[in-house]
Design an enzyme around this catalytic site. Structure first.
Site, PDB file in Angstrom:
ATOM      1  N   MET A  85      -4.436  -6.805  -6.884  1.00  0.00           N
ATOM      2  CA  MET A  85      -3.894  -7.833  -7.779  1.00  0.00           C
ATOM      3  C   MET A  85      -4.938  -8.832  -8.265  1.00  0.00           C
ATOM      4  O   MET A  85      -4.710 -10.042  -8.247  1.00  0.00           O
ATOM      5  CB  MET A  85      -2.746  -8.571  -7.076  1.00  0.00           C
ATOM      6  N   ASN A  93      -6.353   3.056 -12.260  1.00  0.00           N
ATOM      7  CA  ASN A  93      -5.314   2.123 -11.808  1.00  0.00           C
ATOM      8  C   ASN A  93      -3.953   2.739 -12.077  1.00  0.00           C
ATOM      9  O   ASN A  93      -3.792   3.535 -13.002  1.00  0.00           O
ATOM     10  CB  ASN A  93      -5.442   0.809 -12.602  1.00  0.00           C
ATOM     11  N   SER A 119       2.179   4.561 -15.445  1.00  0.00           N
ATOM     12  CA  SER A 119       1.004   5.134 -16.096  1.00  0.00           C
ATOM     13  C   SER A 119      -0.194   5.037 -15.156  1.00  0.00           C
ATOM     14  O   SER A 119      -0.357   4.028 -14.472  1.00  0.00           O
ATOM     15  CB  SER A 119       0.642   4.356 -17.371  1.00  0.00           C
ATOM     16  N   ASN A 148       1.440   3.203  -2.630  1.00  0.00           N
ATOM     17  CA  ASN A 148       0.687   4.194  -3.425  1.00  0.00           C
ATOM     18  C   ASN A 148      -0.534   4.687  -2.664  1.00  0.00           C
ATOM     19  O   ASN A 148      -0.897   5.868  -2.749  1.00  0.00           O
ATOM     20  CB  ASN A 148       0.290   3.603  -4.771  1.00  0.00           C
ATOM     21  N   GLY A 178       0.778  -1.239   0.000  1.00  0.00           N
ATOM     22  CA  GLY A 178       0.000   0.000   0.000  1.00  0.00           C
ATOM     23  C   GLY A 178       0.808   1.285   0.000  1.00  0.00           C
ATOM     24  O   GLY A 178       0.354   2.297   0.546  1.00  0.00           O
ATOM     25  N   LEU A 206     -10.952  -7.180 -12.270  1.00  0.00           N
ATOM     26  CA  LEU A 206     -12.373  -6.954 -11.945  1.00  0.00           C
ATOM     27  C   LEU A 206     -13.252  -7.546 -13.048  1.00  0.00           C
ATOM     28  O   LEU A 206     -12.850  -7.610 -14.206  1.00  0.00           O
ATOM     29  CB  LEU A 206     -12.629  -5.455 -11.805  1.00  0.00           C
ATOM     30  N   ASP A 232      -4.831  -3.716 -17.831  1.00  0.00           N
ATOM     31  CA  ASP A 232      -3.911  -2.606 -18.119  1.00  0.00           C
ATOM     32  C   ASP A 232      -4.151  -2.005 -19.506  1.00  0.00           C
ATOM     33  O   ASP A 232      -3.206  -1.566 -20.178  1.00  0.00           O
ATOM     34  CB  ASP A 232      -2.445  -3.079 -17.992  1.00  0.00           C
ATOM     35  N   HIS A 287      -0.056   1.596 -13.021  1.00  0.00           N
ATOM     36  CA  HIS A 287       0.681   0.442 -13.553  1.00  0.00           C
ATOM     37  C   HIS A 287       2.145   0.838 -13.735  1.00  0.00           C
ATOM     38  O   HIS A 287       2.430   1.918 -14.270  1.00  0.00           O
ATOM     39  CB  HIS A 287       0.071   0.019 -14.896  1.00  0.00           C
TER      40      HIS A 287
HETATM   41  C1  GRF Z   1       2.889  -0.663  -7.785  1.00  0.00           C
HETATM   42  O1  GRF Z   1       4.088  -0.812  -8.486  1.00  0.00           O
HETATM   43  C2  GRF Z   1       1.738  -0.427  -8.732  1.00  0.00           C
HETATM   44  O2  GRF Z   1       2.104   0.290  -9.858  1.00  0.00           O
HETATM   45  C3  GRF Z   1       1.362  -1.831  -9.112  1.00  0.00           C
HETATM   46  O3  GRF Z   1       1.492  -2.576  -7.930  1.00  0.00           O
HETATM   47  C4  GRF Z   1       2.465  -1.949  -7.090  1.00  0.00           C
HETATM   48  C5  GRF Z   1       1.799  -1.693  -5.776  1.00  0.00           C
HETATM   49  O4  GRF Z   1       2.691  -1.206  -4.813  1.00  0.00           O
HETATM   50  N1  GRF Z   1       0.032  -1.868  -9.689  1.00  0.00           N
HETATM   51  P1  GRF Z   1       2.120  -0.567  -3.470  1.00  0.00           P
HETATM   52  O5  GRF Z   1       1.243  -1.636  -2.811  1.00  0.00           O
HETATM   53  O6  GRF Z   1       1.360   0.655  -3.820  1.00  0.00           O
HETATM   54  O7  GRF Z   1       3.341  -0.283  -2.645  1.00  0.00           O
END
Ligand code: GRF
Length: 229
Positions: A91, A108, A137, A15, A13, A94, A146, A110
């Protein structure tokens, strides 16, 4: 009125953390109203809970099918009165029913410059391809993995001595700057999904592409400041 954001995670988490931090700014046009994970033991879920956010685990084990799981997810997003749903390391794919119902309201992040390197293991793929730039992105979520229209991207250099770990770390720093910027654009209605494209209004090129400075891997975040309402 601030837009209500619900974040979907599966893991650490980081992000999610970047979005929570951005939402702490009084000028931010969105507020985080909940965090949902498909893994009950996701580190990010505990972190969000300790910050006083409403959290919920909606896991595959609790439902007989993917459809039933996504119906529960839909019900929870509706109950939380989500305006925008942010996938942040969520992960699982949907179901079409959910992506269609929330079309234009789910985004999302990516870790590649889409449409290059969809799916997993993007940093190794970029190294194997001999890329000199790589990045991340933010895109609206559609049925395909994606594949949805791109809101914003950030670029980082690939250094000669990079391995997947060093490259991932550099991209992740860019992700943490890009995601709040992109959610800000969507929350302000400056980035909207129309069919298979994103229509931007009131945004310069610097608002949707964060690029590295000539001599460092730091991204330019001045554009973030210009985005505040
Ligand atoms: C990130 O690299 C994001 O781009 C990808 O999964 C990873 C998640 O990392 N979809 P975090 O859980 O936000 O640290």
């Amino acid at each position: 009125m601030k837009k209500r954001v619900v974040i979907l995670i599966s893991g650490r988490g980081s992000n999610m953390g970047a979005l929570i931090e951005a939402a702490g700014d009084p000028a931010c046009p969105f507020v985080i109203v909940g965090v949902i994970s498909n893994k009950a033991d996701a580190k990010g879920l505990a972190a969000a809970s300790s910050l006083g956010l409403e959290t919920k685990a909606i896991t595959r084990d609790d439902y007989p099918s993917k459809t039933a799981l996504d119906e529960a997810l839909d019900a929870e997003l509706t109950r939380m009165r989500a305006d925008i749903v942010c996938l942040a390391g969520y992960m699982r794919l949907l179901t079409p029913a959910l992506t269609q119902k929330w079309a234009g309201r789910i985004i999302n992040i990516h870790p590649s410059l889409l449409p290059l390197f969809r799916g997993l293991d993007t940093h190794n793929k970029a190294l194997e391809a001999g890329m000199r730039i790589h990045g991340c992105s933010v895109h609206f979520v559609t049925e395909g993995m994606d594949e949805g229209p791109i809101v914003a991207q950030a670029a980082v250099p690939v250094m000669p001595d990079d391995n997947a770990d060093t490259l991932e770390a550099r991209v992740l720093r860019a992700e943490h700057r890009l995601y709040p910027l992109a959610v800000t654009l969507v929350a302000l209605g400056k980035a909207r999904m129309e069919g298979s494209r994103v229509v931007l209004s009131g945004v310069g090129a610097e608002g949707v592409l964060l690029s590295p400075g000539a001599a460092s891997d730091e991204v330019d975040i001045e554009s973030l400041a210009r985005m505040t309402p």
